[in-house]
Design an enzyme around this catalytic site. Structure first.
Site, PDB file in Angstrom:
ATOM      1  N   LEU A  80       0.869  -1.173   0.000  1.00 45.02           N
ATOM      2  CA  LEU A  80       0.000   0.000   0.000  1.00 45.02           C
ATOM      3  C   LEU A  80       0.901   1.216   0.000  1.00 45.02           C
ATOM      4  O   LEU A  80       1.975   1.201   0.622  1.00 45.02           O
ATOM      5  CB  LEU A  80      -0.883   0.035   1.256  1.00 45.02           C
ATOM      6  N   ASP A  81       0.474   2.296  -0.658  1.00 49.02           N
ATOM      7  CA  ASP A  81       1.206   3.562  -0.582  1.00 49.02           C
ATOM      8  C   ASP A  81       1.366   3.976   0.875  1.00 49.02           C
ATOM      9  O   ASP A  81       0.504   3.654   1.709  1.00 49.02           O
ATOM     10  CB  ASP A  81       0.438   4.688  -1.289  1.00 49.02           C
ATOM     11  N   MET A  82       2.420   4.705   1.173  1.00 51.33           N
ATOM     12  CA  MET A  82       2.655   5.180   2.532  1.00 51.33           C
ATOM     13  C   MET A  82       1.444   5.946   3.071  1.00 51.33           C
ATOM     14  O   MET A  82       1.076   5.796   4.237  1.00 51.33           O
ATOM     15  CB  MET A  82       3.900   6.068   2.583  1.00 51.33           C
TER      16      MET A  82
END
Length: 194
Positions: A39-41
């Protein structure tokens, strides 16, 4: 399975300053883990790690073959004209503005996002998103390109957006356990306050 907070890397990044991440924190308690997906940060929500290389490979294959049902909750600017739809805009790298991606009709990879309107709190909308493909920044870019950027998106969003965080949350995952065949269904509520 873990529930990742927004603002924390899923896996280690490059350099000493980017080693604090969900995977390292979980490994303190559970031992070595295999990365299955990311997942993106800035995205919160459900993420799967495996405890063995064999399970990691099997689960990664399930994700790449689209055998995993994934749904995200997103709070977006504006109200869509229809109650549901599909976005099929190809995505490519923006080499001049890394790490950004862009809609690229000529050289981009195919990308598909299905969406459904859940409710409209004021001038915003809560959407249920189903990424059919899994391109980097796909949900963020697709919604921005259709005039409904995700609230709090510092990369593709509205300048001056007052939201403290990206309002994108991995809310539901479902897949067959590679070892037992049991159907695993996981849910995590968003915390957008709507």
């Amino acid at each position: 399975m873990a529930d990742k907070p927004a603002g924390l890397l899923a896996v280690p990044g490059r350099g000493d300053a980017r080693q604090d991440c969900l995977q390292r924190r979980l490994e303190i308690e559970f031992g070595p883990l295999e990365t299955v997906h990311r997942l993106d940060m800035d995205t919160s929500g459900l993420i799967v790690f495996a405890r063995s290389k064999e399970m990691g490979r099997a689960l990664s294959l399930a994700f790449s073959e689209r055998a995993v049902s994934k749904h995200y909750a997103a709070l977006v600017h504006g109200v869509p004209e229809a109650p549901e739809g599909e976005i099929t805009l190809p995505i490519g790298r923006d080499w001049t503005m890394r790490p950004l991606r862009r809609i690229d009709p000529e050289d981009g990879q195919t990308a598909c996002t299905r969406w459904r309107l859940v409710r409209t709190p004021g001038e915003r909308s809560l959407l249920d998103l189903e990424p059919v493909t899994g391109r980097t920044h796909q949900l963020r870019l697709h919604l921005a390109a259709t005039g409904h950027p995700i609230c709090g998106d510092r990369l593709y969003g509205v300048p001056g957006d007052s939201h403290a965080r990206l309002c994108l949350h991995a809310a539901r995952l479902a897949f067959d356990h590679p070892g037992t065949g049991e159907r695993i269904s996981l849910e995590s509520p968003h915390a957008f306050g709507v």
